[in-house]
Motif scaffolding. Structure first.
Motif: not given
Length: 481
Positions: A10, A12, A19, A23
């Motif tokens: 992921e 960060d 993000r 996703e």
């Protein structure tokens, strides 16, 4: 030790936009093929109803009764029990225990196959069962004939559901989508050929369903056995018969969770069969349920995506990534629900005439369109939350939520409004909507209150309980020639 696939971590330090984009790509890579597979699979039922509906009102009502009660009853059990495969395979894939996925698949075939056989008498004795519970005699007799034709479909579901979840957990969704789409196209052609061109009527429609369904299963088995799943399928093994009890318990809790949800609609269809004009009530109610169900299949694609993303991240030990995946998939699915809510409000009457040319049935369907639209809106929310529960392995908690929401709240409201207040099928649908609304609120609260760090530890414990050392597995395996 097995070699683990290198999966991206992921981001960060990335901003929120990046993000969400990252996703979303993961989400749609799983969801879109899943949507295609589920829409086309359910579409075979809808297409069958389309052709049967134009054979006559009695055939339409009988198919609606059999499909909405018996087939949905059994399908609910098998979908629920198969979701245990989805939980374990998803978490095993995230943890890198790839060889265990093939063992989980074989165990699910055994458990689901035994379950289907136990339920077989419901199909053999469908007519006397339906008459015993008070359904109109001519409809019950015709539904009994359809039920005998549905027996091959019962076993088709055992393999189709488990294989789809096995392939989906390892991100091989595209092959499922392609095979499902081809099977659906074959079904449409065979239905037209058998019913319209050859005039075979009800037997022709059901034969088309059986042939196209089993063609899908055979194609999926060829894909698995042919070497396209080298990391997760290593042949049949005696290990599939070991540790059956823990998997059976997880399968049963999964089955209860899902089937309580699907049986809810079946109970309301059963109640519709007791109304004054049962043929019209059953036909209209089953049409609305199938329209709602077809859209629900799209939402089930997001259910599968949320399950895979959550289970993968929990298996990998990343609680924060699991939480972020839930937010993205929930927002995406809710937007889809809003779009269908608008479409249903605009095109309600046109949808009814796809299934029937009877004015009375079409008018009854049209009166339900506002309630149907709000059902589609909620479809964009609660399936995702159910998928999160499956991914985390907390199916038993959701089973209690479904029991209370549907059978303590929804069904009694439907009975009061439908029979006491004389709102007929409108009252039943208001009851349906009430139960779904309460369930959505409770699932939202459950998801919000879940400790995802704790779920990571539980996922690790669960995988440790089921794990078999590769050397032991290799000794017990016997590949097909």
């Amino acid at each position: 030790m097995e070699e683990r696939l290198l999966l991206p971590k992921e981001p960060d330090s990335a901003d929120l936009k990046n993000r969400v984009w990252d996703e979303s790509k993961k989400l749609w890579a799983i969801a879109f093929p899943g949507i295609v597979a589920r829409v086309t699979s359910f579409g075979m039922i809808v297409v069958t109803q389309l052709f049967i509906g134009h054979l006559g009102e009695l055939d339409l009502a009988a198919f609606g009764l059999q499909q909405s009660i018996l087939l949905r009853f059994v399908n609910g059990i098998l979908i629920g029990m198969s979701s245990a495969t989805e939980t374990l395979c998803g978490q095993a894939y995230g943890a890198g225990h790839y060889r265990m996925m093939g063992i989980y698949l074989q165990r699910s075939w055994i458990i689901d196959g035994v379950t289907a056989t136990i339920l077989l008498p419901l199909f053999i004795f469908a007519a006397p069962i339906l008459k015993l519970i008070g359904q109109q005699e001519d409809i019950a007799i015709e539904a009994g004939k359809i039920s005998l034709w549905s027996i091959p479909i019962l076993y088709y579901m055992v393999f189709s559901l488990t294989i789809q979840m096995y392939l989906q957990a390892q991100q091989k969704n595209q092959i499922v989508a392609w095979l499902s789409a081809i099977s659906f196209s074959v079904h449409v052609f065979l239905s037209w050929l058998f019913v319209v061109k050859l005039g075979l009527g009800l037997p022709g429609a059901m034969s088309a369903f059986i042939i196209s369904g089993w063609a899908l299963v055979i194609a999926e088995l060829v894909y698995i056995f042919g070497g396209w799943c080298p990391n997760t399928w290593c042949g049949f093994t005696k290990a599939a018969f070991s540790d059956m009890l823990p998997l059976a318990k997880l399968s049963i809790s999964s089955g209860v969770m899902i089937c309580l949800e699907l049986w809810y609609n079946s109970v309301l269809v059963l109640l519709a069969g007791y109304m004054k004009n049962a043929t019209v009530a059953l036909s209209a109610f089953s049409i609305c349920l199938n329209i709602n169900g077809w859209q629900f299949m799209i939402c089930l694609g997001f259910l599968g995506s949320s399950c895979v993303r959550v289970s993968n991240e929990l298996g990998r030990g990343n609680a924060q990534a699991a939480k972020f995946a839930i937010k993205v998939v929930l927002a995406t699915s809710a937007i889809i629900g809003i779009i269908f809510w608008i479409l249903c409000l605009v095109f309600s009457r046109q949808m009814a005439y796809l299934f029937t040319s009877n004015e009375e049935i079409a008018e009854t369907v049209s009166r339900l369109h506002v309630l149907l639209a709000f059902s589609m809106l909620l479809n964009g929310i609660y399936p995702v939350l159910s998928g999160v529960a499956v991914g985390a392995g907390v199916q038993s908690t959701v089973a209690y939520i479904n029991l209370g929401s549907y059978y303590v709240i929804g069904v009694p409201i439907g009975i009061l409004l439908g029979y006491v207040a004389h709102l007929q099928v409108t009252g039943l649908w208001i009851g349906l909507l009430s139960g779904v609304g309460v369930q959505t609120l409770l699932l939202s609260y459950l998801t919000w209150r879940t400790n995802w760090d704790e779920q990571v530890n539980k996922a690790a414990d669960r995988l440790g309980q089921f794990f078999i050392e590769p050397s032991k597995e290799s000794d017990e395996s016997s590949n097909l020639p």
